[in-house]
Scaffold this motif. Structure first.
Motif, PDB file in Angstrom:
ATOM      1  N   VAL A 131       0.949  -1.311   0.197  1.00 22.17           N
ATOM      2  CA  VAL A 131       0.065  -0.044  -0.345  1.00 22.17           C
ATOM      3  C   VAL A 131       0.710   1.190  -0.095  1.00 22.17           C
ATOM      4  CG1 VAL A 131      -1.697   1.328   1.499  1.00 22.17           C
ATOM      5  CG2 VAL A 131      -2.183  -0.922   1.043  1.00 22.17           C
ATOM      6  N   ALA A 132       1.884   1.289   0.838  1.00 24.58           N
ATOM      7  CA  ALA A 132       2.830   2.381   0.940  1.00 24.58           C
ATOM      8  C   ALA A 132       3.564   2.552  -0.256  1.00 24.58           C
ATOM      9  CB  ALA A 132       3.855   2.278   2.143  1.00 24.58           C
ATOM     10  N   ALA A 133       3.976   1.489  -0.915  1.00 25.96           N
ATOM     11  CA  ALA A 133       4.885   1.790  -2.205  1.00 25.96           C
ATOM     12  C   ALA A 133       3.812   1.951  -3.288  1.00 25.96           C
ATOM     13  CB  ALA A 133       5.233   0.191  -2.605  1.00 25.96           C
ATOM     14  N   LEU A 134       2.526   1.704  -3.266  1.00 25.56           N
ATOM     15  CA  LEU A 134       1.712   2.158  -4.310  1.00 25.56           C
ATOM     16  C   LEU A 134       1.352   3.538  -4.284  1.00 25.56           C
ATOM     17  CD1 LEU A 134      -0.746  -0.809  -4.657  1.00 25.56           C
ATOM     18  CD2 LEU A 134       1.036  -0.277  -6.326  1.00 25.56           C
ATOM     19  N   TRP A 135       1.274   4.189  -2.896  1.00 23.61           N
ATOM     20  CA  TRP A 135       1.062   5.570  -2.789  1.00 23.61           C
ATOM     21  C   TRP A 135       2.374   6.379  -3.166  1.00 23.61           C
ATOM     22  CZ3 TRP A 135      -2.678   7.950   0.847  1.00 23.61           C
ATOM     23  CH2 TRP A 135      -2.239   9.114   1.106  1.00 23.61           C
ATOM     24  N   VAL A 136       3.463   5.841  -3.133  1.00 20.88           N
ATOM     25  CA  VAL A 136       4.658   6.367  -3.695  1.00 20.88           C
ATOM     26  C   VAL A 136       4.639   6.654  -5.362  1.00 20.88           C
ATOM     27  CG1 VAL A 136       7.239   6.434  -4.002  1.00 20.88           C
ATOM     28  CG2 VAL A 136       6.269   6.260  -1.921  1.00 20.88           C
ATOM     29  N   GLY A 137       4.228   5.292  -5.834  1.00 21.71           N
ATOM     30  CA  GLY A 137       4.195   5.034  -7.205  1.00 21.71           C
ATOM     31  C   GLY A 137       2.983   6.275  -7.677  1.00 21.71           C
ATOM     32  N   ARG A 138       2.040   6.454  -6.946  1.00 18.76           N
ATOM     33  CA  ARG A 138       0.710   7.312  -7.612  1.00 18.76           C
ATOM     34  C   ARG A 138       1.400   8.564  -7.510  1.00 18.76           C
ATOM     35  NH1 ARG A 138      -1.888  10.899  -4.783  1.00 18.76           N
ATOM     36  NH2 ARG A 138      -1.487   9.655  -2.444  1.00 18.76           N
ATOM     37  N   GLU A 139       2.213   9.037  -6.573  1.00 16.51           N
ATOM     38  CA  GLU A 139       2.826  10.598  -6.476  1.00 16.51           C
ATOM     39  C   GLU A 139       3.917  10.575  -7.643  1.00 16.51           C
ATOM     40  OE1 GLU A 139       2.928  11.702  -1.694  1.00 16.51           O
ATOM     41  OE2 GLU A 139       4.766  10.711  -2.680  1.00 16.51           O
ATOM     42  N   PHE A 150       2.996  17.315 -12.056  1.00 12.37           N
ATOM     43  CA  PHE A 150       2.807  18.463 -11.238  1.00 12.37           C
ATOM     44  C   PHE A 150       3.074  17.684  -9.803  1.00 12.37           C
ATOM     45  CE2 PHE A 150       0.099  21.433  -8.726  1.00 12.37           C
ATOM     46  CZ  PHE A 150       0.905  22.476  -8.827  1.00 12.37           C
ATOM     47  N   PRO A 151       4.455  17.761  -9.364  1.00 11.63           N
ATOM     48  CA  PRO A 151       4.520  16.896  -7.906  1.00 11.63           C
ATOM     49  C   PRO A 151       4.551  17.846  -6.893  1.00 11.63           C
ATOM     50  CG  PRO A 151       6.866  17.333  -9.128  1.00 11.63           C
ATOM     51  CD  PRO A 151       5.776  17.904 -10.131  1.00 11.63           C
ATOM     52  N   TRP A 152       3.327  18.618  -6.814  1.00  9.23           N
ATOM     53  CA  TRP A 152       3.086  19.402  -5.803  1.00  9.23           C
ATOM     54  C   TRP A 152       2.529  18.662  -4.309  1.00  9.23           C
ATOM     55  CZ3 TRP A 152       4.774  24.486  -6.158  1.00  9.23           C
ATOM     56  CH2 TRP A 152       4.524  25.162  -5.145  1.00  9.23           C
ATOM     57  N   ALA A 153       1.880  17.836  -4.363  1.00 12.06           N
ATOM     58  CA  ALA A 153       0.885  17.273  -3.191  1.00 12.06           C
ATOM     59  C   ALA A 153       1.824  16.006  -2.705  1.00 12.06           C
ATOM     60  CB  ALA A 153      -0.147  16.949  -3.559  1.00 12.06           C
ATOM     61  N   ARG A 154       3.222  15.776  -2.850  1.00 11.00           N
ATOM     62  CA  ARG A 154       3.995  14.760  -2.089  1.00 11.00           C
ATOM     63  C   ARG A 154       3.635  14.974  -0.649  1.00 11.00           C
ATOM     64  NH1 ARG A 154       9.550  14.863  -4.884  1.00 11.00           N
ATOM     65  NH2 ARG A 154       9.940  12.923  -3.968  1.00 11.00           N
ATOM     66  N   GLY A 172      15.348   9.995   0.896  1.00  8.23           N
ATOM     67  CA  GLY A 172      14.741  11.155  -0.117  1.00  8.23           C
ATOM     68  C   GLY A 172      13.348  11.373   0.443  1.00  8.23           C
ATOM     69  N   VAL A 173      12.593  12.112  -0.257  1.00  8.90           N
ATOM     70  CA  VAL A 173      11.374  12.636  -0.006  1.00  8.90           C
ATOM     71  C   VAL A 173      10.477  11.381  -0.258  1.00  8.90           C
ATOM     72  CG1 VAL A 173       9.489  14.415  -0.465  1.00  8.90           C
ATOM     73  CG2 VAL A 173      11.883  15.198  -0.437  1.00  8.90           C
ATOM     74  N   SER A 174      10.578  10.800  -1.142  1.00  5.48           N
ATOM     75  CA  SER A 174       9.727   9.639  -1.557  1.00  5.48           C
ATOM     76  C   SER A 174       9.730   8.560  -0.384  1.00  5.48           C
ATOM     77  CB  SER A 174       9.920   9.173  -2.872  1.00  5.48           C
ATOM     78  OG  SER A 174       9.481   9.868  -3.987  1.00  5.48           O
ATOM     79  N   PRO A 483      16.711   8.351  -5.286  1.00  4.54           N
ATOM     80  CA  PRO A 483      16.266   7.995  -6.979  1.00  4.54           C
ATOM     81  C   PRO A 483      16.043   6.345  -6.954  1.00  4.54           C
ATOM     82  CG  PRO A 483      17.820   9.738  -6.928  1.00  4.54           C
ATOM     83  CD  PRO A 483      18.017   9.123  -5.751  1.00  4.54           C
ATOM     84  N   TRP A 484      16.870   5.753  -6.478  1.00 12.06           N
ATOM     85  CA  TRP A 484      17.022   4.283  -6.579  1.00 12.06           C
ATOM     86  C   TRP A 484      16.011   3.716  -5.576  1.00 12.06           C
ATOM     87  CZ3 TRP A 484      19.174   1.913 -10.268  1.00 12.06           C
ATOM     88  CH2 TRP A 484      20.457   2.956 -11.285  1.00 12.06           C
ATOM     89  N   VAL A 485      15.572   4.356  -4.360  1.00 13.41           N
ATOM     90  CA  VAL A 485      14.428   4.089  -3.496  1.00 13.41           C
ATOM     91  C   VAL A 485      13.227   4.213  -4.090  1.00 13.41           C
ATOM     92  CG1 VAL A 485      13.296   4.667  -1.318  1.00 13.41           C
ATOM     93  CG2 VAL A 485      15.907   4.607  -1.359  1.00 13.41           C
ATOM     94  N   GLN A 486      12.908   5.203  -4.786  1.00 16.92           N
ATOM     95  CA  GLN A 486      11.928   5.628  -5.465  1.00 16.92           C
ATOM     96  C   GLN A 486      11.465   4.584  -6.529  1.00 16.92           C
ATOM     97  OE1 GLN A 486      11.139   9.036  -8.351  1.00 16.92           O
ATOM     98  NE2 GLN A 486      10.475   9.865  -6.337  1.00 16.92           N
ATOM     99  N   LEU A 487      12.587   4.492  -7.214  1.00 18.95           N
ATOM    100  CA  LEU A 487      12.368   3.366  -8.435  1.00 18.95           C
ATOM    101  C   LEU A 487      11.985   1.944  -7.747  1.00 18.95           C
ATOM    102  CD1 LEU A 487      12.841   3.326 -11.423  1.00 18.95           C
ATOM    103  CD2 LEU A 487      15.070   2.560 -11.206  1.00 18.95           C
TER     104      LEU A 487
END
Length: 510
Positions: A131-139, A150-154, A172-174, A483-487
């Motif tokens: 669920v948390a990974a999919l949240w990041v994927g949505r962002e 428009f990555p304003w609402a992370r 990172g922020v993600s 960036p790798w964590v996000q990926l």
């Protein structure tokens, strides 16, 4: 072991889920400035997840649409300041629509994961992680598409003033956003499974709370000081402001004058600080050269420039030699603000609005960094502060301090500048760098690498900041690994969801 019918049913009836989604959006909005009640991000996340549990695709889409549209309508209401409700509504609906579509995957995770992995570990760790990974994927999805996103609402950006912010310097922020949502999703499963009856099941959520609250900043190395003057001229820099010739540079010059005679290494003016292109206006160029000479330091200014039949939003390091050889062009021009994608199509829909945007700014390709007497200064122009690639590139190029130039005149009287300032503060913490955030009309600040404020200029006032700004070297883990964590989270969430679907399809609901 198969999922029980009780687990497959929604926790909330659809009407209650829609209300919960709207309340969630309101709470999430208050987590950002100007309210900046960062803790509200957690109940906001809990409400939208509870509203999605057990939903099929259609219901999840409706819940997600309500959440997304209400959130963006509140968060970016500043876009209606001058252009009226149409651009505001369009942006809210588009971003909210993309959010709603992406949240369908979260609802599917809540349907498939308990059937595919029904054990305690699957429920308390596997499901919340997906669920948390999919949240990041949505962002990432909403922040990259369409037209650059428009990555304003992370969610991680809401934590600029919270004790959780140092985690961004590690992941990172993600990565910070992932851990926030992971904790909420874990606690939901703790309640659903009544896990408090077996205290060992609470070890992982408790450990995660400690990690969130007590992780220190990733260490970077002190590399000296740079004496930076940053000037907020408060000139008529808005799109619809009435102005006389040279009124912008005059406002900046007037606010700079008290600095003459001071020891300055770099003079910084904001985005939109020049009236026209100094490379094509000799009078303007002479005034800039005079200022650089009198201040005894190069002037980092910004203007719309034209080169080879193309327009750029350009920051330039102007010297007393009478020119600038170091330039940086804004990497992500704002769609429908600085250029119009698919102009013919949108012009047919709203010709009066589209007609206001005459110039078509070209995305820059030069590095977001300038050299000031051997010190590498990283740059981001206005909304570029919210795009990871610009910040990361400048840091990998050796930036020891970050300078963010912005023009917020079109959003006077709104909370847009405070939101952008919070993003700048998160960049300082994430990167371990001091940040000079200078606006045409405020609020402007110089921020330490730990996110605390050195000095500030209030909105709608002319003034100057002059400080010995701390320089730092060394890349944080958040910059290197972020960036790798996000990926990993984006693709890991999707792969895990696909595996859950494959396993769940072989286990009919009992």
């Amino acid at each position: 072991m198969s999922e029980s019918p009780a687990r497959s049913r929604p926790l909330l009836p659809l009407w209650a889920a829609v209300i919960a989604a709207a309340i969630s959006a309101c709470l999430m909005n208050f987590a950002y400035p100007s309210a900046a009640i960062w803790a509200l991000a957690f109940p906001a996340t809990a409400l939208i997840l509870l509203a999605l549990i057990g939903r099929r695709a259609g219901g999840a889409l409706l819940v997600g649409l309500v959440y997304g549209i209400v959130l963006f309508a509140l968060l970016v209401s500043f876009t209606s300041r001058y252009l009226g409700p149409i651009p505001w509504a369009a942006l809210s609906v588009v971003e909210g629509g993309l959010t709603g579509i992406a949240l369908i995957l979260t609802a599917l995770a809540y349907r498939w994961m308990p059937r595919a992995f029904p054990g305690t570990a699957g429920r308390l760790l596997g499901l919340p992680s997906v669920v948390a990974a999919l949240w990041v994927g949505r962002e990432v999805f909403v922040g990259s598409w369409p037209y650059g996103g428009f990555p304003w609402a992370r969610i991680g950006m809401s934590q600029a003033q919270s004790p959780l912010a140092p985690l961004s310097s590690w992941l990172g922020v993600s990565g910070l956003g992932f851990l926030m949502v992971l904790l909420v999703a874990m606690l939901i499963e703790v309640v659903r499974l009544r896990a408090w009856q077996r205290p060992l099941r609470l070890v992982m959520p408790a450990a995660l709370v400690l990690v969130l609250l007590f992780t220190p900043l990733f260490p970077t190395s002190d590399s000296g000081l740079l004496r930076i003057a940053a000037v907020q001229g408060n000139g008529p820099s808005g799109y619809f402001d009435q102005r006389e010739p040279f009124s912008l540079i005059q406002a900046q010059t007037d606010a700079t004058t008290p600095l003459y005679g001071e020891d300055v290494d770099l003079l910084v003016w904001p985005e939109g600080s020049l009236d026209t292109d100094p490379f094509q206006n000799e009078s303007l160029a002479r005034r800039m050269t005079s200022i650089a000479t009198r201040i005894g330091a190069p002037l980092l200014a910004n203007a719309a420039t034209g080169r080879a039949d193309r327009y750029f939003n350009t920051s330039m390091l102007w010297t007393d030699a009478g020119g600038a050889t170091q330039l940086h062009d804004k990497r992500h021009p704002v769609p429908f603000g600085e250029y119009v994608p698919d102009r013919a199509f949108f012009n047919a829909l709203a010709p009066d609005l589209i007609g206001l945007i005459q110039r078509e700014y070209t995305p820059g390709e030069n590095p977001p960094v300038v050299d000031v007497d051997g010190v590498s200064v990283g740059l981001a122009i206005c909304f570029d502060v919210i795009y990871d690639d610009v910040i990361t590139e400048s840091l990998h190029a050796g930036a020891e301090v970050l300078v963010f130039q912005t023009n917020n005149a079109d959003f006077r009287g709104t909370n847009e500048n405070l939101q952008q300032l919070a993003f700048a503060r998160m960049r300082a913490i994430e990167s371990g760098r001091s940040v000079v955030n200078i606006s045409t009309v405020g609020t402007s600040q110089i921020i330490r690498p730990d996110g605390t404020t050195v000095t500030s200029l209030d909105a709608d006032e002319a003034g100057a900041m002059l400080e010995d700004v701390e320089l730092r070297t060394g890349l944080t883990s958040g910059v290197v690994l972020g960036p790798w964590v996000q990926l990993l989270l984006v693709w890991g969430g999707l792969v895990a969801l696909a595996v859950a679907w494959w396993r769940a399809r072989k286990k009919p609901v009992s």
